[in-house]
Design an enzyme around this catalytic site. Structure first.
Site, PDB file in Angstrom:
ATOM      1  CG  HIS A  80      -1.739   1.178   1.433  1.00  0.00           C
ATOM      2  ND1 HIS A  80      -3.053   1.250   1.031  1.00  0.00           N
ATOM      3  CD2 HIS A  80      -1.466   2.381   2.000  1.00  0.00           C
ATOM      4  CE1 HIS A  80      -3.547   2.440   1.351  1.00  0.00           C
ATOM      5  NE2 HIS A  80      -2.598   3.139   1.935  1.00  0.00           N
ATOM      6  CD  GLU A  81       2.010   3.482   3.675  1.00  0.00           C
ATOM      7  OE1 GLU A  81       2.358   4.597   3.223  1.00  0.00           O
ATOM      8  OE2 GLU A  81       0.941   3.309   4.279  1.00  0.00           O
ATOM      9  CG  HIS A 103       0.340   6.149  -0.387  1.00  0.00           C
ATOM     10  ND1 HIS A 103      -0.761   6.834  -0.814  1.00  0.00           N
ATOM     11  CD2 HIS A 103      -0.052   5.463   0.719  1.00  0.00           C
ATOM     12  CE1 HIS A 103      -1.786   6.583  -0.011  1.00  0.00           C
ATOM     13  NE2 HIS A 103      -1.377   5.747   0.916  1.00  0.00           N
ATOM     14  CD  GLU A 121      -4.557   6.427   2.445  1.00  0.00           C
ATOM     15  OE1 GLU A 121      -4.339   5.208   2.400  1.00  0.00           O
ATOM     16  OE2 GLU A 121      -3.708   7.254   2.793  1.00  0.00           O
ATOM     17  CG  ASP A 163      -6.563   0.568  -0.096  1.00  0.00           C
ATOM     18  OD1 ASP A 163      -5.518   0.414   0.561  1.00  0.00           O
ATOM     19  OD2 ASP A 163      -7.580   1.110   0.363  1.00  0.00           O
TER      20      ASP A 163
END
Length: 486
Positions: A134-135, A138, A199, A203
């Site tokens: 997930h990070e 980003h 977000e 995901d």
């Protein structure tokens, strides 16, 4: 209350903290065109410069865990995921912060931070991997740059002003918060909405990366669902839930999306559980008795025989740290017989040998291991330290000079090199190594001062003086660039 609000606001701007997963269906991702707008105002090269600056500030302000064994595990897992991610445009650096709060965040330049508390709640490597994936998303989708550009569109602020405010928030929180407030006249709700959109996007990309890397995609909704249940009625939930709540509809959506992927049977990863055991034993801020009790209870509940080694390893560390050397050695000897090249076990046994004044045994153990994996960071640092303890200073210095050349951003290497030179009577090189540690923590003035002092100790016109002077020039340029970012 005002302090909590300002901290939450900084988290929204700086960290892409964990949130509830809203994962894409395997066959229906439908992603928008990513990153093209942000690229017009903040280049990848600029992101790398800001990322380096942020990392230096974090080293000086946060309790970053400089544990070579843990760092190796995190780096290996992180880059396995990066290798399966889309749109990777930057190098990645993974590191751990000693903090029992459950959190993780990413920022410019491919830096991904994991709180130690995350390991205490993730029950499998796939759960941890889901957070890291997930990070990573980003970063690859440039969410921070895109969010800042959105703010710049709605306010008179420039991207440079916004980025400088974020840097200042790390350097001086109160000043940084004021600067962010001054440059962000748009509504808070608009920022929150933009963050939520990011977000969801993270995901979608994260679960795709997770699947391609061979992990269990169902681990993502399982982890976040358990977290939501655990803190549903808590008066003080973890920081990430204050800024990124976990509504039921998002968790439900993530489960449905995960179910569209094929079921993958993932075997428990021993290295993950060994890392977890090391964190419980040394970085969970609990006493030795509590740690031993945790390992005993966890082992009694364990139904996977291969994982028993992780609980025995955890106990061995607790015994080692509490100076119960016989108990520790008994456990570590058994573990090494099962896996003689395991660096978790080797690192602990080396520590035990040093504590019990058997440095020669430690040197033999490491030299054998280094034949199998030459230049490994964990083994090399241990080997240099053993040579140092044996007062073989020149040999230790040679090993560390090579190591710091290959790993210039590792404070462990520079700190050991400083100690080795100090004990060898070479004050100038001691000061030079100290200067590099200061520079890695953004303490530019101290770094320049230390190199200046080193230059005054060596012969005028010597190669050493020329090297120190050249490094001072580099540091002055870096300092000016760093200050201009604010």
């Amino acid at each position: 209350m005002m302090l909590k609000r300002t901290r939450s606001f900084v988290c929204l701007c700086i960290s892409t903290a964990l949130c509830a997963p809203s994962l894409s269906y395997a066959n229906n991702i439908e992603l928008p065109d990513i990153g093209t707008v942000a690229g017009s105002t903040l280049t990848i090269d600029q992101e790398l410069i800001y990322g380096d600056a942020y990392m230096r500030m974090l080293r000086s302000s946060k309790p970053i865990v400089n544990d070579p064994v843990i760092n190796e595990y995190i780096d290996t897992l992180g880059h396995k995921l990066v290798a399966n991610a889309d749109d990777v445009k930057t190098p990645f650096t993974f590191f751990m912060i000693r903090d029992r709060n459950i959190n993780a965040f990413a920022f410019f330049g491919g830096y991904v931070a994991l709180h130690s508390g995350l390991f205490l709640h993730a029950q499998s490597e796939s759960e941890l991997a889901s957070v890291i994936a997930h990070e990573i998303a980003h970063v690859t989708q440039r969410h921070l740059a895109r969010s800042m550009e959105d703010q710049a569109r709605r306010t008179p602020a420039t991207m440079a002003a916004l980025a400088g405010s974020l840097l200042l928030a790390i350097a001086a929180p109160e000043a940084g918060i004021a600067a962010i407030t001054a440059t962000t006249a748009g509504s808070m709700q608009s920022q929150i909405n933009y963050t939520r959109s990011n977000e969801k996007e993270a995901d979608r990309f994260g679960i795709s990366t997770l699947a391609k890397a061979g992990f269990d995609v169902r681990a993502m909704p399982r982890f976040f669902g358990r977290l939501a249940d655990e803190y549903r009625y808590a008066s003080t939930p973890p920081p990430m839930l204050l800024t990124h709540p976990l509504p039921e509809d998002r968790i439900t959506d993530s489960r449905e999306r995960a179910q569209s992927y094929p079921v993958v049977k993932v075997q428990p990863d021993l290295d993950y559980h060994l890392t977890r055991a090391r964190i419980v034993a040394r970085y969970a801020d609990i006493d030795n008795e509590a740690a031993l009790d945790w390992f005993t209870r966890a082992q009694q509940k364990n139904t996977i025989p291969t994982l028993d080694a992780s609980f025995e390893y955890g106990k061995a560390l607790v015994y080692l740290d509490s100076k119960q050397y016989d108990k520790s050695e008994s456990l570590l000897s058994k573990l090494l017989k099962l896996d003689e090249n395991n660096r978790f076990y080797l690192d602990a046994m080396v520590d035990l040998y040093l504590e019990t004044k058997r440095a020669d045994n430690a040197q033999t153990l490491l030299e054998t291991a280094l034949k199998q994996t030459p230049n490994n960071a964990v083994l090399t640092l241990n080997y240099a330290n053993v040579l140092l303890k044996q007062q073989k200073f020149s040999e230790s210095i040679r090993v560390l000079q090579r190591y710091t050349h290959d790993n210039p951003n590792d404070t462990n290497g520079w700190s050991l090199l400083s100690e080795a030179n100090n004990r060898n009577g070479n004050q100038a090189e001691d000061l030079a190594a100290q200067a590099e540690v200061s520079a890695l923590r953004a303490n530019w003035n101290k770094a320049i001062q230390l190199y200046t002092q080193a230059g005054q100790l060596v012969k005028l016109g010597s190669l050493e003086q020329a090297r120190y002077d050249a490094r001072i020039d580099q540091l002055m340029i870096q300092r000016e660039r760093f200050l201009s970012l604010q």
